[in-house]
Design a protein around this motif. Structure first.
Motif, short mmCIF file in Angstrom:
data_model
loop_
_atom_site.label_atom_id
_atom_site.label_comp_id
_atom_site.label_asym_id
_atom_site.label_seq_id
_atom_site.Cartn_x
_atom_site.Cartn_y
_atom_site.Cartn_z
N GLU B 122 0.49 -0.54 0.06
CA GLU B 122 0.17 0.14 0.06
C GLU B 122 0.81 1.40 -0.05
OE1 GLU B 122 -4.01 0.12 1.55
OE2 GLU B 122 -3.31 -1.38 2.71
N VAL B 125 0.51 1.43 -4.16
CA VAL B 125 -0.79 0.71 -4.58
C VAL B 125 -1.60 1.30 -4.17
CG1 VAL B 125 -0.44 -1.14 -6.05
CG2 VAL B 125 -1.06 -1.22 -3.79
N GLU B 126 -3.04 2.00 -4.04
CA GLU B 126 -4.45 2.16 -3.63
C GLU B 126 -5.05 1.09 -3.73
OE1 GLU B 126 -5.73 5.70 -4.94
OE2 GLU B 126 -3.79 6.42 -5.06
N PHE B 127 -5.55 0.52 -2.47
CA PHE B 127 -6.48 -0.79 -2.84
C PHE B 127 -8.03 0.46 -1.95
CE2 PHE B 127 -3.30 -3.81 -0.86
CZ PHE B 127 -3.17 -4.05 -1.92
N PRO B 128 -8.88 -0.37 -2.81
CA PRO B 128 -10.24 -0.27 -2.11
C PRO B 128 -10.46 0.37 -0.80
CG PRO B 128 -10.13 -1.55 -3.71
CD PRO B 128 -9.11 -1.86 -3.39
N LEU B 326 -6.74 -8.81 -5.08
CA LEU B 326 -6.16 -7.47 -4.51
C LEU B 326 -4.80 -7.78 -4.52
CD1 LEU B 326 -7.99 -5.88 -1.14
CD2 LEU B 326 -7.45 -5.34 -4.01
#
Lengths: 269, 392
Positions: B122, B125-128, B326
């Protein structure tokens, strides 16, 4: 050895693949001979008719249904029935299989045939669209066939008896399990998929393992083109459609994962 | 910004900066009790306990011995992320009585590794964002219909249309729930869930290979995440509540009541199974629960099902299990911008093998040799080190 290889080798060796090819060729030859657009025949008529003829031709070549015989010895005497209604030369070209090698094995009323542990059902599809057959929209039987489990690691026990239910079962479970029917079928059901381009009269014929393509994706775990030259080259020359790794059929898009801005700036090329 | 392998940490540095909680983590991943580890490094159990509680630092030679025994690099023992004390994020394990504390510790340590991997990913990257409504359910109350209400609430909150639910894992992931497979070595532990750093996590059992059972597992764990964040996990009532949640979530009473047969009509049940993506067993359970089926009919149906071997493997229809995306997706897109697995594993401070297990789309199957317990490792039966090189 992959399932595809297993299936094709078993069916090839027994002459079943050749018989399927013959049946489809005969079915479509007759269909296209009778096809008359001026009389009102449309694509639906072609598909329906060919489908029926294919069932009939399979019954002939496999000595099933109304062409079944009580013993191999009886087979010879009934050959005139088998030949009746075929176009010239077709009977001569019909592969000869020992009656009883292939049996009818319908599934929920859908015509099916069985050789060894392999069963197959027929399915018609629009020419050129074999990879996009929408199984989830087909009959419950076709849906269920497409949803069959793939061979995988040893199964684990499913729901154990809930503790608070255990008393319901304790007394009789053991006895029932002892009496269990051990003959559970281990059939794998394949699909014999056929199509024609009616203006040009070109055909397609595949045997394969359908895949429940919910949300799109390919309609097959594997399929073999029965109109391609003999299957003997399998594994050396032309490779069949390679099966994906287990679980690779998941057609639903991945979750929304995005690069952070700084990564884009730092590494974007 | 350059991404390279982190500088190698020397044993002497690891000794100086030693974080005992990392030793606990490594020991649990290796499936060892303190005394077993002590025996392997030729120290007393008291010394190991002292290292773990940070009341005593291991000498460089001991760190080297720990690295060899546990199969980790010295950097593994550098201070890690501060975590809330155990208790606020205890995972929800089923059938506590059938899994030993050691097995549970190992499974939870694996969950923490997954959290570390998540934190490392994270950064890039961006997770929901997590989007799970909370509903504190009284775990003493067996009569309440709150589990069913919670299931309906989640359906509403996630805008799930009427009818069968599609890809459940993806749906959860898109609402910020992390879903990972556990390693095959820990297959004795059923699916479980927990929450750290505000990221709800569901860990799937890798050996089920049963689409329907796995979906019920995921729904069950979602139930825990919605209802039982603060409660003690694992007791019969909370487990029962999570099952009721899952049943209502996958098979809403309003929609199912008229569809369920009153007799064990296998054809109808089979069609419902195909439509609703639930097992015959779950449908039977639901039929009795909603009163469509009498106790006697239910019992006979389950007996028949058992006699056919369907309890273990239901007939015919078995789609490929749902796969998590993910982590694998993140690794994939980071690989494309030049940030490889080794760098990410280094950043997460997780051995590469374990990193690959955590970020896998598919259950990982070790070769029989590597899952065979080594008698010399002194491991209790059924517990296998998650470190490939442990004990060698």
């Amino acid at each position: 050895m992959s399932e595809q290889q297993d299936a094709l080798e078993d069916l090839e060796e027994a002459g079943v693949l050749a018989a399927m090819s013959w049946a489809a060729e005969s079915a479509y030859a007759r269909t296209m001979r009778d096809y008359d657009p001026d009389a009102g025949h449309d694509q639906g008529w072609v598909g329906y008719t060919a489908h029926g003829f294919l069932r009939d031709r399979q019954d002939r070549v496999f000595s099933c249904g109304k062409y079944s015989v009580s013993s191999p010895a009886d087979a010879l005497s009934g050959l005139d029935t088998v030949a009746a209604g075929l176009l010239p030369g077709e009977f001569e070209r019909m592969p000869r299989l020992l009656p009883g090698a292939v049996r009818r094995a319908n599934l929920n009323g859908s015509p099916g045939w069985r050789f060894g542990d392999w069963r197959w059902l027929q399915a018609a599809f629009p020419f050129g669209e074999s990879n996009a057959i929408p199984w989830p929209q087909k009959s419950p039987t076709k849906r269920r066939v497409a949803a069959q489990r793939l061979p995988g690691p040893t199964d684990q026990p499913m729901l154990p008896v809930e503790e608070d239910e255990a008393h319901l079962f304790q007394d009789v479970m053991a006895a029932t399990l002892l009496a269990a029917d051990e003959s559970a079928d281990d059939l794998t059901t394949l699909v014999l998929a056929h199509a024609v381009q009616k203006e040009l009269g070109v055909r397609e014929l595949f045997l394969g393992r359908s895949r429940l393509n919910k949300g799109g994706g390919t309609a097959w775990h594997w399929k073999h083109d029965l109109l391609k030259p003999p299957f003997g080259d399998y594994g050396r020359g032309a490779k069949p459609i390679a099966p994906k790794p287990p679980g690779g059929f998941d057609a639903v898009p991945d979750a929304a994962v995005r690069l952070r801005r700084h990564v884009l700036e730092g590494d974007g090329k | 910004m350059e991404h390279s392998r982190p500088a190698e940490v020397r044993v002497s540095d690891a000794s100086r900066l030693f974080d005992g909680r990392r030793l606990t983590l490594a020991r649990q991943l290796a499936g060892l009790r303190k005394n077993a580890l002590a025996a392997q490094i030729d120290k007393s159990p008291t010394a190991v306990a002292a290292y773990e509680s940070n009341s005593k630092r291991p000498a460089p030679a001991t760190v080297a011995q720990l690295c060899l025994t546990l199969g980790v690099d010295p950097s593994f023992f550098l201070p890690g992320a501060q975590r809330p004390e155990a208790g606020s994020s205890v995972p929800h394990f089923r059938s506590l009585r059938s899994t030993s504390q050691l097995v549970r510790d190992q499974a939870f340590a694996y969950g923490l590794v997954a959290t570390d991997v998540g934190a490392a990913l994270e950064r890039h990257v961006e997770f929901p964002n997590p989007d799970i409504p909370r509903l504190s359910v009284d775990v003493e109350d067996e009569q309440t219909d709150l589990p069913e209400q919670a299931a309906r609430l989640l359906r509403k909150h996630w805008d799930i249309p009427i009818g069968p639910i599609g890809h459940l894992v993806r749906m959860a992931e898109n609402r910020g729930v992390l879903v990972v497979y556990s390693p095959s070595q820990t297959a004795a532990v059923d699916a479980y869930s927990f929450e750290t750093d505000n990221r709800p996590t569901v860990v799937l059992n890798p050996t089920k290979n049963d689409y329907f059972r796995q979906r019920f597992d995921v729904a069950h764990e979602l139930g825990h995440l919605v209802m039982h964040v603060d409660s003690e996990p694992g007791d019969r009532i909370t487990e029962n509540q999570a099952n009721r949640f899952a049943a209502e979530f996958l098979m809403p009473a309003d929609e199912m009541r008229d569809l369920l047969p009153s007799k064990a009509d296998w054809r109808t049940l089979g069609a419902l199974k195909a439509d609703w993506n639930v097992s015959l067993q779950a449908l039977l359970y639901r039929s009795r629960q909603l009163g469509a089926m009498s106790d006697v009919t239910y019992r006979n149906a389950v007996l028949y099902l058992s006699s056919k071997g369907w309890r273990r493997r239901e007939p015919g229809v078995m789609p490929v299990t749902e796969q998590p995306s993910l982590f694998p997706k993140a690794v994939e897109i980071l690989g494309k911008v030049g940030i490889g697995e080794e760098v990410l594993a280094g950043e997460a401070r997780v051995p590469l093998d374990l990193f690959r297990v955590v970020t896998s789309r598919f259950p990982t199957w070790d070769s029989p040799q590597s899952t065979e317990p080594n008698p010399e490792e002194n491991l209790p039966s059924g517990v296998i080190s998650l470190f490939r090189s442990a004990g060698k």
